[in-house]
Design an enzyme around this catalytic site. Structure first.
Site, PDB file in Angstrom:
ATOM      1  N   HIS A 110      31.148  24.655  56.436  1.00  0.00           N
ATOM      2  CA  HIS A 110      30.352  25.476  55.539  1.00  0.00           C
ATOM      3  C   HIS A 110      31.260  26.169  54.533  1.00  0.00           C
ATOM      4  CE1 HIS A 110      27.456  28.421  54.095  1.00  0.00           C
ATOM      5  NE2 HIS A 110      26.551  27.574  54.530  1.00  0.00           N
ATOM      6  N   ASP A 160      22.237  22.571  59.907  1.00  0.00           N
ATOM      7  CA  ASP A 160      21.669  21.225  59.868  1.00  0.00           C
ATOM      8  C   ASP A 160      21.979  20.411  61.115  1.00  0.00           C
ATOM      9  OD1 ASP A 160      20.503  21.414  57.263  1.00  0.00           O
ATOM     10  OD2 ASP A 160      22.537  21.370  56.466  1.00  0.00           O
TER      11      ASP A 160
END
Ligand code: CMC
Length: 392
Positions: A269, A327
């Site tokens: 991320h 996700d």
């Protein structure tokens, strides 16, 4: 001319000020209007979070009831829009349909394209939040050749979405409260995430004064990419490709190989460098849903768990601070609920709509708002003379 700060990927540029969402990437902290995400996911529910994102604080019981009624009453889309869906090939990706249909809303709801009127802006916000699940479900129904299912006002937001996806005229889908609670929690966990790529796209599009439906369509288009919202579909496809626990090391080695473009989808991320607090909640939710549905021994879940374990112990992933993001686990839940992978990113899009709309609303009301117009570092040819084609 002029001196510009060069910041590719905007890793160190604040593009706006905002009072909506706070992220501390090192601590793995995510707050909406000050409220921690784990409390919201555990104790609140999606429409309450929507109200809070839009209006700044948790609603009173009366405000919440009024808001829920308003959203419920806006869930139908104009009947003429059905023709728009029918213009697509049946194998169209639902995200392609959503980009088109949401952009086309400007042609059906002319009144809410007047962004100078705060009341019209509010109606546009309500329409988008209310109609997005209907549009996503219709895109799904169209792709599988089933008739569209109209929304039901007696169901809550998440249950109604499941109904529109899984009911058929001959048989109503029986919504299990644990399943709809899990769905609602997924919506909540995706509701907003400050200035990510799609939200920045919405803000940049709307900085020109474009209508809200066009701006949200731009956000949906951006979200589709595999480095952003498209990662949930890509992640599940990766888990299926890995297929069994013994093949994990091969894929880990590929992810570490700089000559191989393969990346572990659902890992890493830009902002979180410790843990993604949304993934933590989803991991628990995945366990709960799979147990409820009696599919705990789902091979995909086994692969996911083992992949997570191996990656978290691997020096490459430790050094680069890569760990599962939102996700990674959402896809497993969607798969267990019976959604095809092509519907994963549309569900992200419908959940994120409130974030896009809240950021849009905040931006329009900001007196400092002006058109977004980045500059560049020009590296091309300097001034040179035109040469006739026969002399080149
Ligand atoms: N697998 C293997 N290596 C990775 C991964 C990964 N998933 N992610 C980053 N790296 C490596 C990358 O190769 C780079 O190595 P080096 O410094 O040696 O060149 C280093 O880690 C830093 O990566 P980056 O691409 O410079 O970092 P970024 O902040 O630009 O990218 C990211 C963030 C999320 C796009 C990236 O981690 C990625 O592509 N992840 C996979 C896709 C994904 O799961 N996206 C979902 C993001 S979360 C929510 C959402 O938006 O949907």
């Amino acid at each position: 001319g002029g001196v510009f700060t060069y910041d590719p990927g905007f890793t160190s540029t604040a593009s706006c000020d905002s009072t909506i969402t706070y992220i501390d990437g090192n601590k793995g902290e995510l707050l909406h209007r000050g409220y921690p995400i784990d409390q919201l996911a555990g104790q609140s529910h999606y429409l309450e979070v929507c109200y809070m994102l839009l209006y700044g604080a948790l609603p009173t019981a009366a405000q919440l009831e009024e808001f829920e009624t308003t959203i419920t009453r806006h869930t139908m889309i104009h009947e003429q829009m059905h023709n728009f869906f029918r213009g697509f090939r049946r194998d169209a990706h639902p995200m392609a349909i959503m980009v088109g249909v949401v952009g086309a809303m400007a042609a059906f709801y002319h009144d809410s394209t007047d962004i100078s009127d705060p009341r019209q802006r509010e109606i546009a916000s309500h329409r988008l939040i209310a109609k997005m699940p209907t549009i996503a479900a219709m895109a799904y129904k169209y792709s599988i050749g089933q008739p569209f299912v109209y929304p039901r006002n007696d169901l809550d937001y998440a249950a109604n979405f499941l109904h529109m996806c899984f009911s058929v005229p001959a048989e109503q889908y029986e919504v299990n409260p644990i399943v709809s609670r899990a769905m609602d929690r997924i919506f909540t966990l995706h509701a907003d995430h400050e200035q990510n790529a799609s939200t920045s796209t919405v803000r940049l599009a709307s900085s020109s004064g474009a209508n809200p439906f066009a701006c949200i369509a731009a956000g949906i288009a951006c979200l589709w990419g595999p480095a952003h919202g498209g990662a949930n579909q890509a992640c599940l496809e990766m888990l299926k490709e890995i297929g069994s626990v013994d093949r994990i090391p091969e894929f880990i080695e590929r992810a570490k190989d700089k000559n191989d473009p393969f990346r572990l989808m659902g890992f890493g991320h830009r902002v979180y460098k410790n843990t993604d607090p949304r993934a933590k909640v989803l991991k628990e939710s995945a366990d709960e849903v799979l147990e409820l549905l009696g599919v705990e021994d789902n091979p995909l879940l086994q692969v996911a768990k083992e992949l997570e374990r191996i990656a978290l112990e691997d020096p490459y992933f430790i050094e680069k601070k890569l760990f599962p993001n939102v996700d990674f686990y959402s896809g497993i839940i969607f798969e267990a609920l019976g959604f095809p992978t092509s519907m994963f990113t549309p569900i992200f899009a419908l959940s994120r709509t409130v974030g896009w709309v809240s950021q849009w609303k905040e931006m329009i009301a900001d007196p400092q708002n002006k058109i977004g117009r980045p500059r560049q570092l020009y590296l091309g040819e300097t001034n040179r003379d035109y040469v006739d084609v026969e002399n080149r």
